[in-house]
Design a protein around this motif. Structure first.
Motif, mmCIF file in Angstrom:
data_model
loop_
_atom_site.group_PDB
_atom_site.id
_atom_site.type_symbol
_atom_site.label_atom_id
_atom_site.label_comp_id
_atom_site.label_asym_id
_atom_site.label_seq_id
_atom_site.Cartn_x
_atom_site.Cartn_y
_atom_site.Cartn_z
ATOM 1 N N GLU A 80 0.893 -1.266 0.067
ATOM 2 C CA GLU A 80 -0.001 -0.021 0.093
ATOM 3 C C GLU A 80 0.759 1.251 -0.048
ATOM 4 N N ALA A 81 1.914 1.307 0.407
ATOM 5 C CA ALA A 81 2.962 2.461 0.521
ATOM 6 C C ALA A 81 3.328 2.767 -0.559
ATOM 7 N N ASP A 82 3.497 1.716 -1.457
ATOM 8 C CA ASP A 82 4.040 2.110 -2.921
ATOM 9 C C ASP A 82 2.951 2.579 -3.839
ATOM 10 N N LEU A 83 1.992 2.740 -3.442
ATOM 11 C CA LEU A 83 0.532 3.509 -4.215
ATOM 12 C C LEU A 83 0.581 5.005 -3.772
ATOM 13 N N GLU A 84 1.039 5.141 -2.555
ATOM 14 C CA GLU A 84 0.674 6.698 -2.175
ATOM 15 C C GLU A 84 1.933 7.667 -3.134
ATOM 16 N N GLY A 85 1.050 8.731 -3.295
ATOM 17 C CA GLY A 85 1.657 9.703 -4.041
ATOM 18 C C GLY A 85 1.563 9.258 -5.954
ATOM 19 N N ARG A 86 0.822 8.392 -5.952
ATOM 20 C CA ARG A 86 0.629 7.723 -7.558
ATOM 21 C C ARG A 86 -0.524 8.602 -8.048
ATOM 22 N N ILE A 87 -0.652 8.958 -9.126
ATOM 23 C CA ILE A 87 -1.963 9.492 -9.780
ATOM 24 C C ILE A 87 -2.804 8.423 -10.356
ATOM 25 N N ALA A 88 -4.007 8.551 -10.097
ATOM 26 C CA ALA A 88 -5.053 7.830 -10.454
ATOM 27 C C ALA A 88 -6.287 8.407 -11.181
ATOM 28 N N LYS A 89 -7.134 7.482 -11.569
ATOM 29 C CA LYS A 89 -8.193 8.213 -12.363
ATOM 30 C C LYS A 89 -9.530 7.686 -11.600
ATOM 31 N N VAL A 90 -10.299 8.515 -11.400
ATOM 32 C CA VAL A 90 -11.586 8.054 -10.701
ATOM 33 C C VAL A 90 -12.524 7.451 -11.859
ATOM 34 N N ILE A 91 -13.019 6.165 -11.443
ATOM 35 C CA ILE A 91 -13.801 5.390 -12.184
ATOM 36 C C ILE A 91 -15.245 5.216 -11.808
ATOM 37 N N VAL A 92 -15.469 5.340 -10.465
ATOM 38 C CA VAL A 92 -16.785 5.661 -9.999
ATOM 39 C C VAL A 92 -16.717 6.951 -8.925
ATOM 40 N N THR A 93 -17.701 7.854 -9.220
ATOM 41 C CA THR A 93 -17.633 8.848 -8.594
ATOM 42 C C THR A 93 -17.545 8.713 -7.070
ATOM 43 N N VAL A 94 -16.617 9.645 -6.441
ATOM 44 C CA VAL A 94 -16.468 9.667 -4.931
ATOM 45 C C VAL A 94 -17.226 10.491 -4.280
ATOM 46 N N PRO A 95 -18.205 9.985 -3.630
ATOM 47 C CA PRO A 95 -19.410 10.952 -3.064
ATOM 48 C C PRO A 95 -18.936 11.642 -1.929
ATOM 49 N N GLN A 96 -19.475 12.862 -1.407
ATOM 50 C CA GLN A 96 -19.235 13.387 -0.049
ATOM 51 C C GLN A 96 -19.391 12.468 1.002
ATOM 52 N N ASP A 97 -18.662 11.974 1.811
ATOM 53 C CA ASP A 97 -18.670 11.556 3.091
ATOM 54 C C ASP A 97 -18.892 10.072 2.565
ATOM 55 N N GLY A 98 -18.372 9.532 1.398
ATOM 56 C CA GLY A 98 -18.827 8.213 0.951
ATOM 57 C C GLY A 98 -17.154 7.564 0.214
ATOM 58 N N PHE A 99 -17.517 6.349 -0.289
ATOM 59 C CA PHE A 99 -16.394 5.941 -1.122
ATOM 60 C C PHE A 99 -16.885 5.641 -2.593
ATOM 61 N N GLY A 100 -15.833 5.825 -3.373
ATOM 62 C CA GLY A 100 -15.905 5.752 -4.841
ATOM 63 C C GLY A 100 -14.804 4.447 -5.163
ATOM 64 N N GLU A 101 -14.419 4.726 -6.261
ATOM 65 C CA GLU A 101 -13.243 3.851 -6.860
ATOM 66 C C GLU A 101 -12.212 4.473 -7.794
ATOM 67 N N ILE A 102 -11.119 3.990 -7.482
ATOM 68 C CA ILE A 102 -10.173 4.774 -8.539
ATOM 69 C C ILE A 102 -9.324 3.708 -9.353
ATOM 70 N N LEU A 103 -8.626 3.970 -10.334
ATOM 71 C CA LEU A 103 -8.001 2.988 -11.032
ATOM 72 C C LEU A 103 -6.552 3.623 -11.494
ATOM 73 N N ILE A 104 -5.621 2.767 -11.002
ATOM 74 C CA ILE A 104 -4.192 3.070 -11.004
ATOM 75 C C ILE A 104 -3.479 2.462 -12.220
ATOM 76 N N GLN A 105 -2.972 3.022 -13.156
ATOM 77 C CA GLN A 105 -2.169 2.673 -14.229
ATOM 78 C C GLN A 105 -0.824 2.245 -13.865
#
Length: 179
Positions: A107-132
């Motif tokens: 998980e530490a390897d992922l910190e600082g990486r750029i990703a794209k939101v694929i499922v909208t991250v709602p206010q006070d909720g969870f979405g989904e991101i895609l890391i290439q």
């Protein structure tokens, strides 16, 4: 030698060493695990089998097509095999050994990486991101760093990874932090 012509001995050694090389290629991981032999780079089975294969092949060819003494042919074949095995060791086996890479990540390897939101991250909720990445893509659940909504398709930067969930912030490629 042993009542056989040298050509016959060289060809038998070639067949045996070539067969053992093939078997070693297929079963090397299993054999290494069973016998648990300490790995010495210059005494590895692939180098010994390569030496025997090249030695026997060149010895057979010299015996068949050259009219030199058997001892001289053996020395020349050993020299050729030694040179080829050294070249194999330094230009093939060492780079392959150091090129072994795992597809695992922390998980530490992922910190600082750029990703794209694929499922909208709602206010006070969870979405989904895609890391290439070079080894493929990784999908992770995400939440906003300031509990703000981040729409699908937005580039984000992973600020923190915690229990498999990425805390992300909108990525501004033109922002340069002052130090």
């Amino acid at each position: 030698m042993f009542g056989y012509p040298m050509e016959t001995i060289y060809i038998i050694l070639l067949v045996v060493s070539g067969s053992l090389t093939f078997v070693y290629i297929l079963l090397s991981d299993m054999l290494d695990g069973i016998f648990d032999v300490p790995d010495h780079p210059l005494l590895s089975p692939q180098l010994i089998l390569s030496f025997l294969t090249v030695f026997s092949a060149s010895g057979y060819l010299f015996e068949k097509y050259m009219s030199m003494s058997k001892g001289f042919i053996g020395l020349i074949s050993a020299g050729i095999a030694f040179i080829i095995v050294l070249l194999l060791h330094f230009f093939v086996f060492i780079p392959l050994r150091s090129a072994e890479a795992s597809l695992n990540y922390s998980e530490a390897d992922l910190e600082g990486r750029i990703a794209k939101v694929i499922v909208t991250v709602p206010q006070d909720g969870f979405g989904e991101i895609l890391i290439q990445g070079a080894s493929g893509t990784i999908s992770k659940p995400a939440k906003g760093v300031k509990n703000e909504e981040i729409p699908s398709g937005t580039e984000v930067i992973i600020v923190k990874m915690e229990n498999g969930v990425a805390t992300v912030a909108k990525h501004d490629p033109y922002y340069i932090p002052l130090q």
